[in-house]
Write a protein that holds these residues in place. Structure first.
Motif, PDB file in Angstrom:
ATOM      1  N   GLY A 125     -43.422 108.430  15.871  1.00  0.00           N
ATOM      2  CA  GLY A 125     -43.420 106.679  15.899  1.00  0.00           C
ATOM      3  C   GLY A 125     -44.611 106.135  15.543  1.00  0.00           C
ATOM      4  O   GLY A 125     -44.444 104.938  15.185  1.00  0.00           O
ATOM      5  N   SER A 126     -45.666 106.650  16.177  1.00  0.00           N
ATOM      6  CA  SER A 126     -47.098 105.812  15.849  1.00  0.00           C
ATOM      7  C   SER A 126     -47.192 105.867  14.580  1.00  0.00           C
ATOM      8  O   SER A 126     -47.865 105.023  13.862  1.00  0.00           O
ATOM      9  CB  SER A 126     -48.001 106.824  16.662  1.00  0.00           C
ATOM     10  OG  SER A 126     -49.362 106.448  16.392  1.00  0.00           O
ATOM     11  N   VAL A 127     -47.062 107.271  13.855  1.00  0.00           N
ATOM     12  CA  VAL A 127     -47.025 107.245  12.094  1.00  0.00           C
ATOM     13  C   VAL A 127     -46.455 106.336  11.479  1.00  0.00           C
ATOM     14  O   VAL A 127     -46.959 105.534  10.601  1.00  0.00           O
ATOM     15  CB  VAL A 127     -47.120 108.749  11.641  1.00  0.00           C
ATOM     16  CG1 VAL A 127     -47.052 108.838  10.305  1.00  0.00           C
ATOM     17  CG2 VAL A 127     -47.965 109.644  12.388  1.00  0.00           C
ATOM     18  N   ALA A 128     -45.139 106.145  11.830  1.00  0.00           N
ATOM     19  CA  ALA A 128     -44.293 105.128  11.378  1.00  0.00           C
ATOM     20  C   ALA A 128     -45.035 103.644  11.668  1.00  0.00           C
ATOM     21  O   ALA A 128     -44.651 102.720  10.788  1.00  0.00           O
ATOM     22  CB  ALA A 128     -42.806 105.115  12.017  1.00  0.00           C
ATOM     23  N   ARG A 129     -45.359 103.360  12.588  1.00  0.00           N
ATOM     24  CA  ARG A 129     -45.857 101.989  12.973  1.00  0.00           C
ATOM     25  C   ARG A 129     -47.331 101.766  12.010  1.00  0.00           C
ATOM     26  O   ARG A 129     -47.151 100.674  11.390  1.00  0.00           O
ATOM     27  CB  ARG A 129     -46.199 101.746  14.448  1.00  0.00           C
ATOM     28  CG  ARG A 129     -44.695 101.371  15.230  1.00  0.00           C
ATOM     29  CD  ARG A 129     -45.387 101.000  16.663  1.00  0.00           C
ATOM     30  NE  ARG A 129     -45.830 102.124  17.290  1.00  0.00           N
ATOM     31  CZ  ARG A 129     -45.234 103.035  17.822  1.00  0.00           C
ATOM     32  NH1 ARG A 129     -43.951 103.059  18.003  1.00  0.00           N
ATOM     33  NH2 ARG A 129     -45.804 103.940  18.526  1.00  0.00           N
ATOM     34  N   ILE A 130     -47.988 102.747  11.794  1.00  0.00           N
ATOM     35  CA  ILE A 130     -49.130 102.789  11.065  1.00  0.00           C
ATOM     36  C   ILE A 130     -48.642 102.477   9.604  1.00  0.00           C
ATOM     37  O   ILE A 130     -49.375 101.806   8.984  1.00  0.00           O
ATOM     38  CB  ILE A 130     -50.067 103.866  11.126  1.00  0.00           C
ATOM     39  CG1 ILE A 130     -50.730 103.881  12.683  1.00  0.00           C
ATOM     40  CG2 ILE A 130     -50.885 104.073  10.193  1.00  0.00           C
ATOM     41  CD1 ILE A 130     -51.539 104.989  12.971  1.00  0.00           C
TER      42      ILE A 130
ATOM     43  N   LEU B  64     -53.769 103.816  16.631  1.00  0.00           N
ATOM     44  CA  LEU B  64     -54.918 104.649  16.025  1.00  0.00           C
ATOM     45  C   LEU B  64     -55.651 105.458  17.332  1.00  0.00           C
ATOM     46  O   LEU B  64     -56.267 106.442  17.205  1.00  0.00           O
ATOM     47  CB  LEU B  64     -55.992 103.851  15.630  1.00  0.00           C
ATOM     48  CG  LEU B  64     -55.536 103.186  14.108  1.00  0.00           C
ATOM     49  CD1 LEU B  64     -56.764 101.967  13.659  1.00  0.00           C
ATOM     50  CD2 LEU B  64     -55.370 104.039  13.184  1.00  0.00           C
ATOM     51  N   LYS B  65     -55.851 104.734  18.378  1.00  0.00           N
ATOM     52  CA  LYS B  65     -56.393 105.465  19.665  1.00  0.00           C
ATOM     53  C   LYS B  65     -55.509 106.681  20.146  1.00  0.00           C
ATOM     54  O   LYS B  65     -56.063 107.757  20.216  1.00  0.00           O
ATOM     55  CB  LYS B  65     -56.391 104.496  21.079  1.00  0.00           C
ATOM     56  CG  LYS B  65     -57.376 103.628  20.864  1.00  0.00           C
ATOM     57  CD  LYS B  65     -57.190 102.438  21.900  1.00  0.00           C
ATOM     58  CE  LYS B  65     -58.303 101.104  21.680  1.00  0.00           C
ATOM     59  NZ  LYS B  65     -58.200 100.410  22.857  1.00  0.00           N
ATOM     60  N   PHE B  66     -54.157 106.606  19.945  1.00  0.00           N
ATOM     61  CA  PHE B  66     -53.155 107.731  20.058  1.00  0.00           C
ATOM     62  C   PHE B  66     -53.702 108.711  19.132  1.00  0.00           C
ATOM     63  O   PHE B  66     -53.688 109.846  19.618  1.00  0.00           O
ATOM     64  CB  PHE B  66     -51.884 107.192  20.094  1.00  0.00           C
ATOM     65  CG  PHE B  66     -50.971 108.320  20.196  1.00  0.00           C
ATOM     66  CD1 PHE B  66     -50.475 109.015  21.510  1.00  0.00           C
ATOM     67  CD2 PHE B  66     -50.419 108.969  19.124  1.00  0.00           C
ATOM     68  CE1 PHE B  66     -49.722 110.044  21.422  1.00  0.00           C
ATOM     69  CE2 PHE B  66     -49.438 109.866  18.984  1.00  0.00           C
ATOM     70  CZ  PHE B  66     -49.135 110.423  20.329  1.00  0.00           C
ATOM     71  N   ALA B  67     -53.729 108.206  17.955  1.00  0.00           N
ATOM     72  CA  ALA B  67     -53.976 109.126  16.785  1.00  0.00           C
ATOM     73  C   ALA B  67     -55.196 110.035  16.942  1.00  0.00           C
ATOM     74  O   ALA B  67     -55.521 111.157  17.079  1.00  0.00           O
ATOM     75  CB  ALA B  67     -53.868 108.652  15.534  1.00  0.00           C
ATOM     76  N   ALA B  68     -56.325 109.317  17.557  1.00  0.00           N
ATOM     77  CA  ALA B  68     -57.448 109.760  17.711  1.00  0.00           C
ATOM     78  C   ALA B  68     -57.554 110.692  18.917  1.00  0.00           C
ATOM     79  O   ALA B  68     -58.310 111.875  18.942  1.00  0.00           O
ATOM     80  CB  ALA B  68     -58.470 108.663  18.013  1.00  0.00           C
ATOM     81  N   THR B  69     -56.880 110.519  19.890  1.00  0.00           N
ATOM     82  CA  THR B  69     -56.674 111.369  20.908  1.00  0.00           C
ATOM     83  C   THR B  69     -55.732 112.718  20.816  1.00  0.00           C
ATOM     84  O   THR B  69     -56.284 113.842  21.198  1.00  0.00           O
ATOM     85  CB  THR B  69     -56.156 110.732  22.371  1.00  0.00           C
ATOM     86  OG1 THR B  69     -56.864 109.621  22.554  1.00  0.00           O
ATOM     87  CG2 THR B  69     -55.960 111.528  23.500  1.00  0.00           C
ATOM     88  N   ASN B  70     -54.630 112.623  20.107  1.00  0.00           N
ATOM     89  CA  ASN B  70     -53.727 113.476  19.999  1.00  0.00           C
ATOM     90  C   ASN B  70     -53.776 114.440  18.443  1.00  0.00           C
ATOM     91  O   ASN B  70     -53.094 115.305  18.446  1.00  0.00           O
ATOM     92  CB  ASN B  70     -52.281 113.096  20.409  1.00  0.00           C
ATOM     93  CG  ASN B  70     -52.317 112.612  21.734  1.00  0.00           C
ATOM     94  OD1 ASN B  70     -52.332 113.415  22.905  1.00  0.00           O
ATOM     95  ND2 ASN B  70     -52.567 111.368  21.834  1.00  0.00           N
TER      96      ASN B  70
END
Length: 583
Positions: free
Chosen positions: A195-200, A401-407
């Motif tokens: 979901g995060s990648v889709a929003r980015i 982006l914060k989620f991507a940086a963490t995970n």
């Protein structure tokens, strides 16, 4: 008096009502981002009644406390990483209700919203749990988690519950991985990483359109089916209606056999790991299905009548050979010669046998063509586009982006931040070879020699290690660039360039187009292309020819660079690759 007026103004400012909740125009619900992505994180709208919907990511329960005002357990950061199933727990006492805590997400933002409801609220025959869709109405309330105050929803009405079969719901299983989710493409958008990648990816698309719109350029839709045969025949997908798809004799049986071997190797790896029994069981079941499919195809092939004669193209749907487009550049060039500055965003198709995780059979490209532009102009445009995309993401996609940086990749934000202020280095192809051949502290699998494309390890060294930033390489040998790249005066190189970016390698390619009729005709003949297919293309040189340049940017690689995702199959909604075209 002045100080009194200031104090009054301050009091009035404090009394200003909080910004209203933004309700979704075409539904009776409020999108979660309208609550959780506010600057106040929803705390300023505590007490308001809202309807929210989403999919349940976790469920927890506890006996109702005697003190109804006792703090509840709000959503934690860990709940955003894995979708976990917590079994249904019965009330501890018959005299007390059980409080149910649900974490839901509707895909509009990275953060889950905690719902607090009485266990007596349910749909007959169902228990609300992981995987259910749910629509509820209630009142927002503030609560504490440690020293931080957060918002949750006290549910008063249960408006809808979508059933789920927990025995077969793949996201209810622990240790859900990205490779596992590739077998469940239709459900994986609910997984927080996808979901995060889709929003980015969506943010990048909007940023592309905004960049070109600000320049006054025109967005043009380009064809997917084309009669222009560019690239090698082995890398083109031919489109035809003459083949009977029910004839299993046309199935590439060897590809299925190779897939069986790959799955056997995968099972061996899982056995060595000894830490994922469910993945091993699923892999064994998949292997047995594949083996059975190969057996059936072998039996059918023994009796199948395979048509090996010449296909009569005159009887085909288009009456000629047509292919899936490998690039929109040539068609887009024709519009640039009438509209000056044009771009398109769409899919291209290449039957690439490479096993690289950065390549797919179907990729999305941003392609640009500029009339009255030379090589340096289009290099500047490509650099500005890339810089603008990074800046836009940092400004609009902060939480994802914060989620991507963490995970996913701890360096993804730093990588984007380093690109925005710093100009890209520019070197010729010859200088790139010189840099690579002077490296003493490592060895490359392939030598960097004149007339060969730079390998992935060469690209990685230049962008990740030597320059630590995107680098533009230009003036390539003529033989490794397309026929339409404008030849330089030395007769050896052409006006072409590549932008090599950290993490992903070549992110963009472009060139100044050959505008001279006699030269382009000679180049078409030299590379052995059928001249009759390019009569229209040469017409652009006959009638009002102009210097022009263009480039293409690989969208999946842009997503990978921004997020740190390492496999292109996780950067696109429905990946298509060799031997893999699910859904």
């Amino acid at each position: 008096m002045e100080s009194g007026r200031r104090a009054a103004a301050g009091r009035n400012q404090m009394l200003l009502p909080p910004p209203p909740i933004q309700r979704f125009k075409y539904s009776k619900r409020v999108m979660l981002k309208s609550i959780l992505d506010r600057e106040d994180e929803g705390l300023a709208i505590v007490g308001q009644r809202v309807a929210v919907g989403g999919w349940v990511n976790s469920r927890k329960e506890r006996a109702e406390a005697d003190d109804a005002s006792s703090p509840t357990r709000p959503a934690q950061a860990d709940d955003e990483v894995l979708v976990q199933y917590v079994p249904f727990l019965r009330p501890i006492s018959k005299d007390k209700h059980t409080i149910v805590y649900l974490l839901i997400n509707d895909g509009s933002c990275i953060t889950n919203l905690q719902l607090v409801m009485d266990s007596s609220m349910s749909v007959p025959g169902q228990v609300v749990t992981v995987g259910n869709s749910i629509l509820v109405e209630g009142v927002l309330r503030g609560t504490w988690t440690g020293t931080k105050r957060v918002v949750e929803l006290i549910v008063e009405k249960l408006l809808h519950v979508g059933a789920v079969d927990l025995k077969t719901y793949p996201l209810a299983k622990p240790q859900t991985s990205l490779p596992f989710l590739r077998d469940h493409l239709h459900l994986r958008p609910r997984f927080i990483t996808i979901g995060s990648v889709a929003r980015i990816r969506s943010s990048l698309t909007c940023a592309c359109h905004a960049f070109f719109n600000d320049l006054g350029m025109i967005h043009v839709h380009m064809p997917i089916i084309t009669s222009v045969a560019t690239g090698s025949q082995s890398q083109r997908f031919q489109v035809t209606t003459l083949l009977d798809t029910s004839d299993q004799g046309h199935v590439d049986l060897e590809a299925f056999k190779a897939a069986v071997q790959e799955k056997r190797s995968r099972i061996k790896e899982l056995r060595r790991g000894r830490n994922n029994k469910e993945a091993l069981t699923a892999a064994k079941e998949d292997l047995e299905k594949s083996k059975e499919l190969v057996r059936v195809l072998e039996e059918r092939q023994k009796t199948a009548t395979v048509y090996v004669g010449d296909v009569k193209l005159s009887e085909d749907f288009f009456g000629r050979a047509v292919y899936l487009s490998t690039s929109a550049g040539l068609h887009l060039e024709s519009y640039a010669c009438g509209l000056s500055g044009v771009y398109t965003i769409g899919p291209v198709f290449r039957a690439d046998e490479s096993q690289s995780g950065k390549k797919l059979a179907e990729m999305w490209m941003v392609e640009v063509e500029l009339a009255f532009a030379e090589l340096e102009d289009v290099m500047n445009c490509a650099e500005d586009l890339l810089r603008s995309l990074c800046y836009s993401l940092l400004a609009t996609a902060g939480n994802d982006l914060k989620f991507a940086a963490t995970n996913i990749d701890g360096d993804c934000i730093k990588r984007l931040q380093s690109i925005t202020p710093r100009p890209f280095d520019r070197i010729t192809y010859s200088n790139a070879l010189r840099i690579l051949n002077q490296v003493k502290d490592r060895s490359f699998l392939t030598q960097a020699v004149w007339g060969a494309d730079l390998s992935e390890e060469h690209e990685s060294y230049l962008a990740d290690d030597y320059f630590e930033n995107p680098v533009i390489v230009y003036e390539f040998p003529q033989e490794i660039k397309p026929f339409y790249a404008r030849g330089n005066a030395n007769g050896i190189t052409v006006s072409a360039f590549e932008i090599i970016a950290p993490k992903v390698g070549v992110l963009a390619r472009g060139s100044q187009k050959e505008e001279r009729l006699d030269v382009i005709r000679k180049r078409i003949e030299e590379v052995g292309l059928p001249e009759e297919q390019f009569d229209w293309y040469m017409d652009l040189r006959k009638h009002g020819s102009v210097k022009r340049s263009g480039f293409s940017l690989e969208f999946e690689k842009m997503v990978m660079m921004a997020t740190g995702i390492t496999d292109a199959e996780d950067a696109i909604p429905f990946p298509r690759a060799r031997g893999d075209a699910k859904l």
